[in-house]
Design an enzyme around this catalytic site. Structure first.
Site, PDB file in Angstrom:
ATOM      1  N   ARG A 104       0.866  -1.078  -0.086  1.00 29.52           N
ATOM      2  CA  ARG A 104       0.150  -0.004   0.091  1.00 29.52           C
ATOM      3  C   ARG A 104       0.886   1.116  -0.059  1.00 29.52           C
ATOM      4  O   ARG A 104       2.005   1.168   0.625  1.00 29.52           O
ATOM      5  CB  ARG A 104      -0.833   0.127   1.243  1.00 29.52           C
TER       6      ARG A 104
ATOM      7  N   HIS B 161      -1.803   1.021  -9.755  1.00 25.84           N
ATOM      8  CA  HIS B 161      -2.319   0.050  -8.896  1.00 25.84           C
ATOM      9  C   HIS B 161      -3.107  -1.101  -9.786  1.00 25.84           C
ATOM     10  O   HIS B 161      -4.440  -1.272  -9.466  1.00 25.84           O
ATOM     11  CB  HIS B 161      -3.482   0.692  -7.944  1.00 25.84           C
TER      12      HIS B 161
HETATM   13  C1  GLV Z   1      -5.784  -4.682  -4.416  1.00 25.42           C
HETATM   14  O1  GLV Z   1      -5.151  -3.874  -3.750  1.00 25.42           O
HETATM   15  C2  GLV Z   1      -6.552  -5.570  -3.262  1.00 25.42           C
HETATM   16  O2  GLV Z   1      -6.180  -5.332  -1.848  1.00 25.42           O
HETATM   17  O3  GLV Z   1      -6.845  -6.427  -3.849  1.00 25.42           O
END
Ligand code: GLV
Length: 309
Positions: free
Chosen positions: A224, A272
């Site tokens: 993260r 992401h």
């Molecule tokens: C993506 O970041 C997830 O948590 O699936």
């Protein structure tokens, strides 16, 4: 039984299609549309507005739309008595391992350097690096971390792993706890962060951590954004403590257009996408949890809020 989807940043329609394909009678509502809230049993959420889950008094389960649950557990308005579950999926695991192999190989085969050389029309072959001299250290050995370790080890990289508690793993030299962190970092040439984001792991990727790595190590963050102290990454790159970084997650997403990471020559950015939920692949486990709620049997992929994962 009724379900609400609370995902203001995502299109809920693929989720509705995937869930209704398996159960056409399932009553699905979407926040913030006007709908009765009292009879909702399960909330499927991603980046929900803080406190909104309290609008649903009858919830029996809150499910993340992904593998991570930090967006839920960091909400001070999370209804305490309602169990939280996450998604566990072979596709998520496979895709993460694939992304990490690609990021590791791009660095190991010096593609970043050749890309910069190309922009200057420079022909400058570099000496190859031996895999044995390039141990990959993975922080976080949950399902995703273990699969990445297996994949990288199969490709011939020495793999080290660091986690909270002791425990051996095949093909991975494991380290645990604060006491063994410095040994783990000192041996690591490519550092991968796959930790859950908890108060204990926030900003774990900081200058002190980077300084303990093998000099000139490379960072890959797919955990993260909150794991990384962003200004420390800039300092570590400027001082040559790190040679580069591949980042898929950021403190603020989307990354602001004026953020210095965008234009840094030694930072590679992806938005992401290292491992994205395939709604059709995960829909059966969401429905299974609805069935379990109905029958009062234990839920799948239950999260321990104390541990944070
Ligand atoms: C993506 O970041 C997830 O948590 O699936």
């Amino acid at each position: 039984m009724a379900v609400t989807l609370i995902c203001p940043d995502k299109d809920p329609n693929p989720w509705i299609r995937a869930l209704n394909a398996l159960d056409p009678a399932l009553d699905i509502r979407v926040w913030p549309d006007d709908h009765p809230r009292d009879d909702i049993d399960l909330a499927l959420t991603w980046a929900h507005p803080s406190g909104v889950l309290k609008e649903y008094p009858g919830l029996g389960c809150i499910s993340s739309m992904g593998a991570g649950v930090d967006h839920l557990l960091s909400d001070p308005g999370l209804p305490e008595a309602v169990p939280v579950v996450r998604l566990v999926d072979d596709n998520l695991v496979r895709d993460m391992a694939e992304y990490l192999l690609l990021a590791v190989l791009c660095h190991f085969r010096q593609f970043d350097v050749y890309q910069a050389d190309q922009s200057e029309k420079t022909w400058h072959p570099l000496d190859p690096i031996n895999k044995q001299d390039c141990p990959v250290g993975i922080m976080g050995l949950g399902q995703l971390g273990r699969a990445a370790a297996r994949r990288l080890s199969k490709e011939g990289f020495p793999v080290l792993g660091w986690k909270n508690s002791p425990g051996a793993l095949p093909e991975t030299e494991t380290f645990h706890g604060d006491g063994q962190l410095a040994d783990f970092l000192g041996r690591t040439r490519i550092l991968i962060c796959l930790l859950p984001l908890t108060p204990a792991t926030r900003h774990i990727l900081n200058l002190e951590t980077f300084s303990k790595l093998h000099p000139g190590a490379y960072l890959i963050n797919v955990g993260r954004g909150g794991h990384l102290r962003e200004e420390d990454l800039m300092t570590a790159l400027d001082r040559g403590i790190l040679s580069g970084a591949c980042l898929d997650v950021f403190e603020t997403e989307p990354l602001g257009t004026d953020h210095p990471f965008w234009t840094h020559p030694r930072i590679r950015i992806t938005p992401h996408v290292s491992s994205q939920t395939d709604v059709f692949s995960v829909a059966p486990q969401v429905l299974e949890n609805i069935r379990r709620l109905r029958s009062g049997t234990p839920l799948l992929n239950l999260v321990d809020p104390k541990k944070g994962y």
